[in-house]
Design a protein around this motif. Structure first.
Motif, short mmCIF file in Angstrom:
data_model
loop_
_atom_site.label_atom_id
_atom_site.label_comp_id
_atom_site.label_asym_id
_atom_site.label_seq_id
_atom_site.Cartn_x
_atom_site.Cartn_y
_atom_site.Cartn_z
N ASP A 136 0.40 7.69 -7.05
CA ASP A 136 -0.93 7.07 -7.03
C ASP A 136 -1.09 6.09 -8.19
O ASP A 136 -1.72 5.02 -8.03
N GLN A 137 -0.53 6.44 -9.33
CA GLN A 137 -0.61 5.54 -10.48
C GLN A 137 0.18 4.25 -10.24
O GLN A 137 -0.12 3.21 -10.84
N ARG A 138 1.15 4.32 -9.36
CA ARG A 138 1.93 3.12 -9.00
C ARG A 138 1.32 2.37 -7.82
O ARG A 138 1.90 1.41 -7.34
N GLY A 139 0.17 2.86 -7.37
CA GLY A 139 -0.50 2.20 -6.27
C GLY A 139 0.05 2.58 -4.90
O GLY A 139 -0.20 1.87 -3.92
N GLU A 140 0.76 3.69 -4.82
CA GLU A 140 1.35 4.12 -3.54
C GLU A 140 0.74 5.45 -3.11
O GLU A 140 0.39 6.28 -3.93
N ARG A 141 0.61 5.64 -1.79
CA ARG A 141 0.08 6.90 -1.24
C ARG A 141 1.01 7.39 -0.13
O ARG A 141 0.70 7.27 1.05
N PRO A 142 2.18 7.96 -0.49
CA PRO A 142 3.11 8.41 0.56
C PRO A 142 2.65 9.68 1.27
O PRO A 142 3.13 9.98 2.35
N PHE A 143 1.71 10.44 0.65
CA PHE A 143 1.27 11.70 1.22
C PHE A 143 -0.22 11.62 1.61
O PHE A 143 -0.98 10.85 1.02
N ILE A 144 -0.59 12.44 2.59
CA ILE A 144 -2.01 12.62 2.89
C ILE A 144 -2.56 13.63 1.90
O ILE A 144 -2.08 14.76 1.83
N LEU A 145 -3.56 13.21 1.11
CA LEU A 145 -4.06 14.04 0.03
C LEU A 145 -5.33 14.79 0.44
O LEU A 145 -6.00 14.44 1.42
#
Length: 604
Positions: free
Chosen positions: A242-251
């Motif tokens: 998330d800090q890298r601006g990515e969301r690979p998972f459903i949170l």
């Protein structure tokens, strides 16, 4: 020393007697350990119940405090469970505020029903649920819960089916839509959780070195806190991306922070637009409407909660546990919890096992667990949004997989195949039509077998001879009671025996029979009259004083009755020499003997 007035009103205060600093440390360690287990489970079970994650934490702190004050088993921990979460989820799918409000009202009403069961001493109702039915129910529930988590485990968005079969079918149809990252995370999390669970099986010898004992302690801690560790590690991974601006998972998303307000349970709600019966307009539900929506769950949820809680209490507390007291503690845990937005709770076997293994000394450990949950609600909730849903699904699946109790099938198959039928009925119907009807069908199947055994008691029929060669038909019931459903069965068996062996005296062996009812005694009189027409004497052998008194009052005439083999020998000899079956002299002797015995039994 007797109980003080305070201890009579609040039984849990007796734990404060001799509550030393050593007990404080032991309970604190156990409470924190259980807290590390209940935090991820609470979040996961709330999502299973169709609610926002914070409701799992709301449900996790009140029960421990109430049970510490009222409960009688130090190991029991009260909180959300997978089974009750699944049953709650049937009423939380309308969306809006209606889901939480229905769940909170269900919690309140469950507590009220449990309290009524305690007042009326109805805790024994759970005895009607046999072990095979319980196994079938919990195994089917485990499969339903596991299937319901496949979608989140694989990162599949959108709704799923309402039943087990439709849910599995929907997941397979949407497999192409599965997210690779969530799928990998979910599957790996399950594998790691199961591997970490095996660490608790590593035993440390008593004569082990200090280093070996430290390693053993670390293994135990890792195994005990495995759910918290998985959630923590996967949350760090999600936070990193998330800090890298990515969301690979459903949170999980935003979790409301803070302690819930103390308020009355909701007695009305609004089904939002699209949630009404016509699927379009909002529907206002008053208290009566909410009751109709909850339906059978108002009775079934408390019964399942009581069944689980009593089983856990007996497993850890032994025969010294008072079921009524446990019912009161559980009921007030639900009633008080509903004022803090809790959904239905009961004892958790897995967390109670952790509590026991942690060396808890008193139920006060539950207060420390509740304090840790409150601390998490006040401080940690902003970080819960980074928990991947796949990780929570992995926590649930790895917990419920051990609820499938397939190991009981083999001993039941070897010992009593009939008992497999209620379990199989419960299991299959729970998967097909729902857990409520499945459990009801299993209980009714069990009761049908009980009634059948009462109506068709085992009767051993044989032809016997006295030492002097007098022949007779011996009918021996193998049950201790003869009730009205068995009347025709006894008459039919006797008639068949006479047809097969001829018109010889019939001896009804009552030595194992402790109880007759009036209808059965009347049926025996009718049988005696039928045999008299054929000039066949009916002799009652070895009846108890209670049975003899009932038969004497019912038959209203002489009863041929003997108490031992010598009397039977004499009676059969006299009957064989008496023309027409009965001599007047014999009749008078029997009546005199019976009157004497009846007077003697009354005097005693």
């Amino acid at each position: 020393m007797g109980l003080s007035r305070v201890e009579r009103v609040i039984p849990g205060t007796r734990w404060l007697r001799g509550y030393t600093g050593q007990f404080v440390i032991a309970d604190l360690i156990a409470g924190i350990t259980v807290g590390l287990t209940v935090l991820p489970q609470g979040l996961a079970y709330a999502t299973l119940a169709g609610l926002e994650p914070q409701y799992g934490l709301y449900s996790a702190f009140v029960g421990g405090v109430v049970y510490a004050l009222l409960g009688g088993c130090r190991e029991v921990t009260i909180g959300p469970t997978a089974l009750l979460s699944l049953m709650t989820s049937r009423h939380t799918g309308y969306g809006g505020e209606s889901g939480p409000q229905l769940a909170i009202l269900l919690c309140f009403l469950s507590g009220v029903v449990e309290l009524l069961m305690a007042i009326l001493r109805l805790g024994a109702l759970v005895d009607l649920i046999s072990l095979p039915v319980t196994v079938g129910f919990t195994s089917a529930t485990a499969l339903i819960i596991g299937a319901s988590q496949l979608k989140a485990l694989l990162g599949i968005r959108g709704g799923s089916g309402s039943g087990f079969a439709s849910t599995v079918r929907t997941v397979f149809e949407k497999i192409p839509e599965a997210r690779v990252a969530d799928s990998i995370l979910g599957v790996v999390s399950i594998a790691v959780l199961l591997a970490m669970r095996k660490l608790k099986d590593i035993k440390t010898p008593e004569d082990a070195t200090k280093g070996r004992k430290i390693v053993g302690l670390i293994c135990w801690l890792v195994a005990t806190a495995r759910n918290a560790l998985i959630v923590l590690v996967t949350s760090f991974i999600a936070f990193y991306y998330d800090q890298r601006g990515e969301r690979p998972f459903i949170l999980t998303g935003t979790v409301k922070s803070g302690i819930p307000d103390f308020q009355l349970p909701p007695f009305s709600t609004v089904l939002p637009e699209g949630g009404g019966p016509n699927g379009t307009s909002p529907v206002q539900l008053g208290f009566t409407g909410m009751i109709e929506e909850l339906g059978a769950s108002i009775a079934l949820v408390p019964i399942i909660a009581v069944l689980g809680n009593v089983a856990i209490s007996k497993a850890f507390g032994g025969s010294g546990i008072n079921p009524t007291r446990e019912l009161v503690a559980l009921s007030l845990s639900n009633i008080c919890g509903s004022f803090f937005c809790s959904f239905p709770v009961t004892g958790s076997f897995s967390r109670s096992a952790v509590n026991h293994a942690s060396g808890v000394k008193t139920p006060i450990g539950g207060i420390y667990t509740g304090a840790l949950v409150l601390l998490a609600l006040g401080v940690l909730t902003p970080y819960f949004q980074y928990i991947p849903k796949a990780a929570l699904s992995a926590v649930i699946i790895s917990a419920v997989i051990f609820m499938i109790e397939y190991e009981v099938i083999r001993p039941l198959w070897r010992c009593n195949k009939r008992e497999l039928i209620p379990g199989a009925v419960t299991f299959v119907l729970s998967l097909i039509v729902g857990v409520e009807l499945g459990l009801l069908a299993g209980v009714l199947t069990d009761l049908a077998f009980v009634v059948y055994r009462t109506a068709r008691p085992l009767l051993a029929v044989s032809v016997a001879n006295t030492t002097l060669g007098a022949q007779y038909i011996l009918i021996r019931p193998n049950h201790s009671v003869i009730y009205f459903p068995a009347v025709e069965w006894v008459r039919n068996v006797t008639s068949k025996a006479i047809k097969q062996h001829g018109n010889i005296p019939v001896v009804f062996d009552c030595r194992l029979v402790n109880e007759f009812d009036y209808t059965a005694a009347t049926g025996l009189q009718m049988l005696r009259k039928e045999l008299e027409k054929k000039k066949i004497p009916l002799i009652v052998y070895g009846s108890s004083s209670e049975v003899r008194k009932l038969l004497q009052e019912t038959l209203k005439s002489s009863l041929l009755e003997v108490t031992n083999d010598e009397e039977l020998e004499i009676l059969l000899q006299e009957l064989s020499t008496a023309e027409g079956g009965f001599s007047s002299k014999l009749q008078e002797r029997i009546e005199s003997e019976l009157s004497f015995r009846l007077e003697e039994s009354i005097t005693r």
